[in-house]
Design an enzyme around this catalytic site. Structure first.
Site, PDB file in Angstrom:
ATOM      1  N   HIS A   1      41.209  41.188  25.613  1.00  0.00           N
ATOM      2  CA  HIS A   1      41.337  40.812  27.038  1.00  0.00           C
ATOM      3  C   HIS A   1      40.838  39.385  27.247  1.00  0.00           C
ATOM      4  CE1 HIS A   1      36.983  41.471  27.731  1.00  0.00           C
ATOM      5  NE2 HIS A   1      37.100  42.626  27.096  1.00  0.00           N
TER       6      HIS A   1
ATOM      7  N   HIS B   1      39.182  41.403  41.308  1.00  0.00           N
ATOM      8  CA  HIS B   1      40.090  40.437  40.660  1.00  0.00           C
ATOM      9  C   HIS B   1      40.606  39.594  41.820  1.00  0.00           C
ATOM     10  CE1 HIS B   1      40.890  43.012  36.812  1.00  0.00           C
ATOM     11  NE2 HIS B   1      39.622  42.686  36.984  1.00  0.00           N
TER      12      HIS B   1
ATOM     13  N   ASP C   1      30.512  42.119  39.878  1.00  0.00           N
ATOM     14  CA  ASP C   1      31.234  42.717  38.734  1.00  0.00           C
ATOM     15  C   ASP C   1      30.354  42.518  37.497  1.00  0.00           C
ATOM     16  OD1 ASP C   1      33.094  43.658  36.935  1.00  0.00           O
ATOM     17  OD2 ASP C   1      34.552  42.057  37.247  1.00  0.00           O
TER      18      ASP C   1
ATOM     19  N   HIS D   1      37.813  36.265  35.293  1.00  0.00           N
ATOM     20  CA  HIS D   1      38.780  36.219  36.394  1.00  0.00           C
ATOM     21  C   HIS D   1      38.031  35.750  37.632  1.00  0.00           C
ATOM     22  CE1 HIS D   1      36.860  40.009  37.653  1.00  0.00           C
ATOM     23  NE2 HIS D   1      36.941  40.369  36.392  1.00  0.00           N
TER      24      HIS D   1
ATOM     25  N   ASP E   1      30.366  49.231  33.144  1.00  0.00           N
ATOM     26  CA  ASP E   1      30.996  48.154  33.913  1.00  0.00           C
ATOM     27  C   ASP E   1      31.065  48.684  35.335  1.00  0.00           C
ATOM     28  OD1 ASP E   1      32.585  46.248  35.107  1.00  0.00           O
ATOM     29  OD2 ASP E   1      34.063  46.173  33.486  1.00  0.00           O
TER      30      ASP E   1
ATOM     31  N   HIS F   1      39.523  50.515  30.343  1.00  0.00           N
ATOM     32  CA  HIS F   1      39.454  51.004  31.724  1.00  0.00           C
ATOM     33  C   HIS F   1      39.087  52.488  31.756  1.00  0.00           C
ATOM     34  CE1 HIS F   1      42.238  47.468  33.014  1.00  0.00           C
ATOM     35  NE2 HIS F   1      40.985  47.104  32.917  1.00  0.00           N
TER      36      HIS F   1
ATOM     37  N   GLU G   1      28.997  41.213  30.881  1.00  0.00           N
ATOM     38  CA  GLU G   1      29.702  40.511  31.966  1.00  0.00           C
ATOM     39  C   GLU G   1      28.741  40.047  33.043  1.00  0.00           C
ATOM     40  OE1 GLU G   1      32.509  43.005  34.140  1.00  0.00           O
ATOM     41  OE2 GLU G   1      33.527  41.214  34.892  1.00  0.00           O
TER      42      GLU G   1
ATOM     43  N   TYR H   1      35.475  45.337  20.418  1.00  0.00           N
ATOM     44  CA  TYR H   1      35.783  46.767  20.441  1.00  0.00           C
ATOM     45  C   TYR H   1      36.352  47.155  19.086  1.00  0.00           C
ATOM     46  CZ  TYR H   1      35.697  45.115  25.240  1.00  0.00           C
ATOM     47  OH  TYR H   1      35.337  44.487  26.404  1.00  0.00           O
TER      48      TYR H   1
ATOM     49  N   ASP I   1      45.138  66.224  54.413  1.00  0.00           N
ATOM     50  CA  ASP I   1      44.166  66.019  55.497  1.00  0.00           C
ATOM     51  C   ASP I   1      42.914  65.236  55.097  1.00  0.00           C
ATOM     52  OD1 ASP I   1      45.705  67.161  57.370  1.00  0.00           O
ATOM     53  OD2 ASP I   1      44.567  69.037  57.550  1.00  0.00           O
TER      54      ASP I   1
ATOM     55  N   ARG J   1      30.659  45.052  25.738  1.00  0.00           N
ATOM     56  CA  ARG J   1      31.066  43.977  26.654  1.00  0.00           C
ATOM     57  C   ARG J   1      29.823  43.579  27.440  1.00  0.00           C
ATOM     58  NH1 ARG J   1      35.124  46.169  28.609  1.00  0.00           N
ATOM     59  NH2 ARG J   1      34.482  47.036  30.618  1.00  0.00           N
TER      60      ARG J   1
ATOM     61  N   GLU K   1      33.051  37.616  30.616  1.00  0.00           N
ATOM     62  CA  GLU K   1      32.941  38.981  30.106  1.00  0.00           C
ATOM     63  C   GLU K   1      33.564  39.187  28.731  1.00  0.00           C
ATOM     64  OE1 GLU K   1      35.534  41.778  32.295  1.00  0.00           O
ATOM     65  OE2 GLU K   1      35.821  40.176  33.748  1.00  0.00           O
TER      66      GLU K   1
HETATM   67  N1  GLY Z   1      35.427  45.557  36.344  1.00  0.00           N
HETATM   68  C1  GLY Z   1      36.701  44.991  36.229  1.00  0.00           C
HETATM   69  C2  GLY Z   1      36.689  43.836  35.336  1.00  0.00           C
HETATM   70  O1  GLY Z   1      35.704  43.563  34.693  1.00  0.00           O
HETATM   71  O2  GLY Z   1      37.633  43.098  35.302  1.00  0.00           O
HETATM   72 MN    MN Z   2      35.459  41.565  35.442  1.00  0.00          MN
HETATM   73 MN    MN Z   3      33.779  44.370  35.137  1.00  0.00          MN
END
Ligand code: GLY
Ligand code: MN
Ligand code: MN
Length: 439
Positions: free
Chosen positions: A350, A361, A271, A354, A260, A243, A408, A388, A38, A406, A384
Site C-alpha cells: 500500500h 481519506h 488515524d 493519504h 488501526d 482492512h 501510522e 506484512y 427500522d 504497520r 503509515e
Molecule cells: N485507517 C485507514 C487508513 O489507514 O488508511
Molecule cells: Mn491511514
Molecule cells: Mn489507519
C-alpha cells in the site's frame, strides 16, 4: 474549542469569491442510511456540507448565489421544518427560524419546497456549481431541475449554461487546514492516542480482539467521540489483512496485535496505527521487523517538508523497508532492482499515506497538471508504512510468517518542519515494552 458561525461564514465567503458573478452553488448533506428494518445508521453530516454550514441535521441543502458583480452573495439553507410530533420521536430540529438565527442563513426554506424554489434560483444564473458524481440520486435531481428550468425558459437562455465541479474549489479549501482546524485534529489525535495507550495497557493473552476494541471505544465514547472509520484490531496473522474488521478472534501469547483505530472530534479525524506484542515483549523476529518499519516511518515523517514532493515520504520509506528486508534475508537481490520491479510489494503493498481531515481519506488532489504536488503549510497527511509477511508465504523462512506490522501517525506540514499530531502514543520498542511492563 469550537468552530463558530464566523468560521463557517468565512468559508462561504471564500467559496463565493471563487465562484464568479451570477453563479449558484448547490450542496446537499448526506442521506440517512438504513441499517436494517427500522434501524438507521447514526446520521453523520456530509463533510463538505458541514464545512460550509456547521449544520449537522439530516435532510438539508445549502445554496450560495452570487450577484451580478460577484461581490455579494445570498446563502440559503433548506432544512426540515419544526414539527412537534416528529421532534418528540426523533429529536430537536433547528427549523426555519433556527437556520436564520443560529446558523446565520440569509434565507431559510423548508426542504420540502426545494424542487420549486430551486427553479427560481436557477433563473438568470450563468454558472451552476454542483458536486457531480458523489450521489447519483442528487445528480439526477439536479439534471431534472436543469431540464425543467430549460423548459420554463423555453430556450430563453436565462438558466445556467455552464456546470462546474464544486468539489474542485471545496476540496482545495479543505486540503489547507486553518490553525483552528489543526487544533481540532490535535484534540482528535490526543483522544485517539489515549485510546491506543489504554489498549496497550489492557491487552492480555487470550483476550478477544473485540474486547480490546471495546477499550478503544470506551476512550472515544467518554470523550464524546465516535470512530472515524471501522477499527482494525488484528492479532497475529490477522495483522496481515489490510482492512481486517471482524475483530472476533482470540489474541495469542507470542503474537503481535495491530490496531488501526482513531476517532473524530467535531467531524475532524485522526488515524493511528500501532502494533505491539500481546504479552508485552517482542520476539527477536518481531523486534527486527518492527525496527525496520519504525526506521522507515521516522524517516518518512522527516520528509514531510514544505516544497517536498507528495511522494517523497513513500520513496524514503520504501528504500528503508527494502534495505531491511535484504538485511534480514527475507528478500534477495539488490535494492535498486527490487524497487525498480516493484517486487517489494509482496511485503509492502500500500501507499505510505493519504490526506487527512474531516474525512479519514480526505479530499484534495494529489497531482497538479499531472505531477505530484508539493507539501504546503497546513496540509495534513498520514505516514503509515508497514510490512506484512503472509502466513502462507513459502518463499520466506517460517519464522517470519504471519507477522504484520504497520505504524501510522498524522503529520502537519509546517514552516518549521513536520508536526506530529499523534506523538502522544509511544512507538519505540523500548517505550512500548516499558509501558506494557507497568500494567
Ligand atoms: N485507517 C485507514 C487508513 O489507514 O488508511
Ligand atoms: Mn491511514
Ligand atoms: Mn489507519
Amino acid at each position: 474549542m469550537n468552530l463558530t458561525q464566523a468560521d463557517f461564514q468565512e468559508r462561504r465567503d471564500r467559496l463565493a469569491e471563487q465562484m464568479g458573478p451570477n453563479s449558484i452553488a448547490i450542496i446537499a448533506t448526506s442521506p440517512e442510511v438504513m441499517r436494517n428494518r427500522d434501524a438507521d445508521y447514526k446520521f453523520r453530516a456530509d463533510s463538505s456540507f458541514f464545512y460550509l454550514t456547521g449544520f449537522a441535521e439530516p435532510e438539508a441543502v445549502a445554496t450560495i448565489e452570487t450577484d451580478e458583480s460577484g461581490e455579494e452573495y445570498v446563502y440559503t439553507l433548506f432544512c426540515r421544518e419544526r414539527d412537534r410530533e416528529m421532534e418528540i420521536w426523533n429529536g430537536y430540529r433547528a427549523g426555519i427560524d433556527g437556520a436564520v438565527d443560529d446558523y446565520e442563513a440569509d434565507e431559510a426554506c423548508a426542504i420540502d419546497l426545494l424542487d420549486e424554489e430551486i427553479l427560481e434560483k436557477l433563473k438568470n444564473k450563468q454558472k451552476l456549481y454542483a458536486r457531480l458524481g458523489q450521489r447519483t440520486d442528487f445528480d439526477a435531481r439536479i439534471t431534472g431541475w436543469i431540464q425543467k428550468a430549460e423548459q420554463q425558459s423555453r430556450g430563453g437562455g436565462d438558466v445556467p449554461s455552464e456546470i462546474q465541479q464544486l468539489d474542485r474549489i471545496l476540496d482545495e479549501m479543505r486540503l489547507h487546514k486553518s490553525t483552528k482546524e489543526i487544533q481540532l485534529m490535535q484534540i482528535a489525535s490526543d483522544i485517539s492516542a489515549e485510546a491506543h495507550t489504554r489498549a496497550m495497557q489492557a491487552v492480555q493473552p487470550n483476550m478477544m480482539e473485540y474486547a480490546l476494541e471495546a477499550e478503544l471505544n470506551y476512550v472515544f465514547g467518554k470523550n464524546g467521540c465516535v470512530p472515524s472509520y471501522n477499527s482494525i484490531v488484528g492479532g497475529g496473522r490477522n495483522g496481515c489483512i489490510l482492512h481486517y474488521v471482524e475483530n472476533n478472534q482470540p489474541l495469542k501469547d507470542g503474537d503481535l496485535v495491530l490496531i488501526d483505530a482513531a476517532c473524530e472530534y467535531q467531524l475532524y479525524a485522526s488515524d493511528i496505527t500501532r502494533t505491539f506484542p500481546v504479552n508485552g515483549k517482542f520476539s527477536p523476529e518481531q523486534k527486527a521487523l518492527y525496527q525496520v518499519v519504525l526506521d522507515a516511518q521516522i524517516a518518512a515523517i522527516d520528509a514531510i517538508r514544505i516544497g517536498n514532493n507528495y511522494k517523497e515520504p513513500h520513496r524514503v520509506a520504501v528504500q528503508i523497508l527494502v534495505q531491511g528486508l535484504l538485511d534480514l534475508g527475507i528478500m534477495q537481490g539488490t535494492l535498486e532492482s527490487i524497487i525498480a520491479d516493484d517486487s517489494y510489494r509482496q511485503f509492502y503493498m500500500h501507499g505510505t499515506g493519504h490526506w487527512l481531515g474531516m474525512d479519514v481519506h480526505d479530499v484534495g488532489s494529489y497531482k497538479l497538471d499531472g505531477e505530484y504536488r508539493t507539501y504546503e503549510e497546513g496540509m495534513v497527511v498520514t505516514v503509515e508504512p508497514g510490512l506484512y509477511i503472509a502466513p502462507d508465504d513459502e518463499s520466506v523462512d517460517e519464522k517470519w510468517r504471519g507477522i504484520g506490522i504497520r505504524i501510522e501517525d498524522d503529520v502537519v506540514a509546517t514552516a518549521s518542519g513536520p508536526l506530529v499530531l499523534t506523538k502522544n502514543v509511544v512507538k519505540s520498542i523500548d517505550d512500548i515494552e516499558a509501558l506494557m511492563a507497568q500494567s
